[in-house]
Motif scaffolding. Structure first.
Motif, PDB file in Angstrom:
ATOM      1  N   UNK A 121     -37.476   5.955  -9.027  1.00  0.00           N
ATOM      2  CA  UNK A 121     -38.037   6.164  -8.068  1.00  0.00           C
ATOM      3  C   UNK A 121     -38.765   4.771  -7.725  1.00  0.00           C
ATOM      4  N   UNK A 171     -35.005   3.323  -2.511  1.00  0.00           N
ATOM      5  CA  UNK A 171     -35.178   5.038  -1.355  1.00  0.00           C
ATOM      6  C   UNK A 171     -35.760   4.639   0.288  1.00  0.00           C
ATOM      7  N   UNK A 175     -31.711   3.307   0.911  1.00  0.00           N
ATOM      8  CA  UNK A 175     -31.855   4.518   1.175  1.00  0.00           C
ATOM      9  C   UNK A 175     -31.675   5.094   3.037  1.00  0.00           C
ATOM     10  N   UNK A 176     -32.784   3.605   3.605  1.00  0.00           N
ATOM     11  CA  UNK A 176     -33.042   4.268   4.437  1.00  0.00           C
ATOM     12  C   UNK A 176     -32.190   3.797   5.546  1.00  0.00           C
ATOM     13  N   UNK A 177     -31.958   4.548   6.408  1.00  0.00           N
ATOM     14  CA  UNK A 177     -30.891   3.909   7.269  1.00  0.00           C
ATOM     15  C   UNK A 177     -31.646   3.711   8.733  1.00  0.00           C
ATOM     16  N   UNK A 178     -31.186   2.433   9.558  1.00  0.00           N
ATOM     17  CA  UNK A 178     -32.417   2.234  10.487  1.00  0.00           C
ATOM     18  C   UNK A 178     -32.052   0.795  11.349  1.00  0.00           C
TER      19      UNK A 178
ATOM     20  N   UNK B  19     -27.479  11.315   8.900  1.00  0.00           N
ATOM     21  CA  UNK B  19     -27.062  10.384   9.238  1.00  0.00           C
ATOM     22  C   UNK B  19     -26.415  10.484  10.485  1.00  0.00           C
ATOM     23  N   UNK B  33     -35.005   6.509  11.304  1.00  0.00           N
ATOM     24  CA  UNK B  33     -35.303   5.779  10.972  1.00  0.00           C
ATOM     25  C   UNK B  33     -34.854   7.462   9.126  1.00  0.00           C
ATOM     26  N   UNK B  34     -33.171   7.841   8.954  1.00  0.00           N
ATOM     27  CA  UNK B  34     -32.988   8.379   7.815  1.00  0.00           C
ATOM     28  C   UNK B  34     -33.143   8.145   6.378  1.00  0.00           C
ATOM     29  N   UNK B  35     -33.785   8.568   5.682  1.00  0.00           N
ATOM     30  CA  UNK B  35     -33.132   8.379   4.295  1.00  0.00           C
ATOM     31  C   UNK B  35     -33.000   9.622   3.708  1.00  0.00           C
ATOM     32  N   UNK B  36     -32.286   9.222   2.385  1.00  0.00           N
ATOM     33  CA  UNK B  36     -32.144  10.131   1.245  1.00  0.00           C
ATOM     34  C   UNK B  36     -32.811  10.166  -0.430  1.00  0.00           C
ATOM     35  N   UNK B  37     -33.352  11.557  -0.833  1.00  0.00           N
ATOM     36  CA  UNK B  37     -33.855  10.713  -2.445  1.00  0.00           C
ATOM     37  C   UNK B  37     -33.146  11.782  -2.715  1.00  0.00           C
TER      38      UNK B  37
END
Lengths: 385, 179
Positions: A121, A171, A175-178, B19, B33-37
């Motif tokens: 985390x 994360x 891992x945030x796509x923007x 995605x 904005x997209x994110x995986x956890x």
């Protein structure tokens, strides 16, 4: 955005890989670890597709990866690596080694909780606990900033002669796509000229590094590191200003968001800065003059700039996404030291917010500002939820 | 701002679905904005993806506490823990052969079961359900053109491009026919 802008949807980690590709390192020793691995994967893909000429090394551990970084860097090569959490901690010995040798290595660290207990985390303890190793530390809030800072880090590292670590949170950024604007190769080539390194491992020169020395020489090496650290603030300013002229995106050691007339400042680093901006806007709507002071450069700590930013502000809340057992939040601790003895210092509240990756939405930040802005400050850090 | 949660099991394509949705909204001119956890997730363990869509650049870096819409890849994951982030306004698509009534005991939620597996099999997609579910989800969201979604699916599918698009269209139609 003009027609030639290359805007793509990228994760924070893939944005870093793009920054690395554009910076054209000669050598990249890499070892995988969640949540850093997409950086390694993308660089490997670039190399496989022939888009990037780099000597990729995949040794058996992070300790060996940093050893390889050090020796490659000392030959004069431009070197990049990336890691996270346990990997960074395993490198610890070599971090001191590289900084002492003044190797201008650039490393990206994805902030992740160290074990135990085992977790993945966002928490900045991994890199903050390396603060005394002699590496410059920069913290990034977004994929765009991570790409831009990766490129800037090479300029800072090579102009001053110090290793630079950039960090972003697991994360929420990694891992945030923007949408990310990717600079052109020619922009970055212009920004990152190859500098001659007079001191290097070169059989024609016959120099060596790391020889046994006497006390006075070790002492002198630290004085020289101190002198180098003194140059970093200006180098970060210069790297940001020059970048802005090329790419129209401004960065500096600190960022001031709605600070001008602020009566209460939120001070934080990394991804929480984004959420804090939203909280500041909401507080302003309620009539509370809040602002955000984002610390982008953590090492060397920009003490005078922090004092200037906080002078005369009645109250500041430090939000630490890390915990140093027996002391409290590390940014809080550093700020207290920086502000010590200042006549018009703010009441400084140290809040342990989001330690271990616990969720911190804007409403919580607003609540903390409401709860603490009139309160007397206490020296201890406060656990908040 | 539109906030969406996607829940699945590792390997089912929940992260990919996030995605692809992000790409579709982005190509329609939105900031996303997209994110995986997923922590230490492996195949079969629960994973989630979050998606934010807005006309302005997105600054938030935190979890979505109340989603406007949810997509759930496996009805065994649709429990109180997940539904804490939903309310009676949240539109929830769940991959399930069960009837809507089968979910009524969970509380006052707008749950739309879609037989993603059936649609996938109809379209030669085996057990790969994400394109079918995306089509149904686009219909439920009602904010995205199915043609935009299909273009993104076509461009992104590594294999069986036409079958993936057909599954998306069938998922979209199936929701429209039942509502």
């Amino acid at each position: 955005m003009n027609d030639t802008t290359n805007r793509q949807l990228l994760s924070g980690n893939h944005a870093v890989a793009w920054g690395v590709k554009l910076a054209r390192p000669d050598v990249a020793p890499l070892y995988p670890i969640t949540p850093q691995t997409p950086i390694l994967e993308k660089i490997t893909e670039f190399q496989l597709q022939g888009e990037m000429e780099v000597e990729l090394l995949t040794p058996e551990s992070e300790h060996s990866a940093m050893s390889a970084c050090l020796s490659a860097s000392l030959t004069g090569a431009r070197v990049f690596t990336a890691t996270s959490s346990q990997g960074l901690l395993l490198m610890h010995e070599l971090l001191h080694y590289a900084a002492g040798a003044r190797a201008p290595i650039v490393m990206f660290n994805v902030n992740r909780t160290p074990a135990s207990p085992w977790g993945f985390w966002p928490d900045q303890l991994d890199s903050l606990s390396q603060r005394d190793t002699g590496w410059v530390q920069l913290y990034s809030e977004s994929a765009q900033e991570s790409l831009d800072t990766t490129v800037q880090a090479f300029r800072i590292a090579e102009s001053v002669g110090v290793p630079v670590m950039i960090c972003h949170d697991a994360f929420y950024v990694s891992h945030a796509v923007e949408p990310v604007d990717i600079p052109t190769a020619s922009q970055v080539d212009e920004y990152l000229p190859r500098l001659e390194r007079p001191l290097r491992l070169d059989t024609a020169l016959g120099q060596s590094f790391g020889a046994p020395i006497d006390q006075a020489t070790w002492n002198r090496s630290r004085r020289e590191m101190a002198a180098a650290m003194d140059k970093v603030y200006a180098a970060v300013v210069e790297a940001g200003t020059t970048w802005n002229a090329l790419c129209d995106r401004q960065y500096g050691p600190l960022e001031h968001y709605r600070c001008d007339d602020a009566q209460v400042l939120i001070v934080t680093m990394g991804s929480m800065s984004g959420t804090a901006r939203v909280a500041v806007d909401a507080l302003r709507e309620e009539g509370i003059a809040a602002g955000l002071l984002k610390v982008r450069l953590f090492r060397p700590l920009p003490g005078p700039a922090l004092c200037e930013a906080l002078a005369g502000v009645p109250c500041a809340l430090v939000l630490d996404r890390n915990y140093s057992p027996g002391m409290g939040g590390i940014l809080h601790q550093e700020l207290k030291a920086a502000l010590y003895g200042m006549a018009d210092a703010p009441r400084l509240h140290g809040l342990l917010a989001g330690v271990g990756g616990v969720n911190v939405p804007p409403g919580k930040i607003q609540q903390w500002v409401t709860d603490y802005r009139e309160a007397e400050a206490v020296p201890e850090a406060i656990w908040v939820e | 701002m539109l906030e969406v949660l996607i829940l699945g099991r590792g390997g089912q394509g929940a992260q990919t679905a996030g995605n692809l949705l992000a790409q579709a909204f982005y190509s329609d001119g939105f900031y996303v904005q997209t994110f995986a956890t997923y922590g230490g997730a492996r195949r079969g363990t629960p994973v989630s993806a979050s998606l934010r869509v807005d006309a302005e650049p997105i600054r938030l870096r935190c979890d979505i506490e109340q989603a406007a819409a949810m997509l759930c890849f496996d009805d065994s994951l649709l429990d109180e823990n997940f539904l804490r982030r939903a309310n009676s306004e949240t539109r929830i698509v769940v991959n399930s052969r069960q009837s809507r009534e089968a979910f009524s005991s969970l509380g006052d939620y707008q749950i739309v079961p879609i037989d993603g597996l059936g649609i996938a099999r109809n379209n030669d997609m085996g057990t790969v359900v994400n394109s079918a579910l995306l089509g149904a989800f686009v219909a439920v969201l009602d904010q995205l053109d199915i043609e935009t979604m299909c273009r993104v699916v076509l461009a992104s599918a590594p294999v069986k491009k036409e079958q993936n698009v057909a599954a998306s269209r069938e998922g979209f139609r199936q929701f429209q026919m039942t509502h």
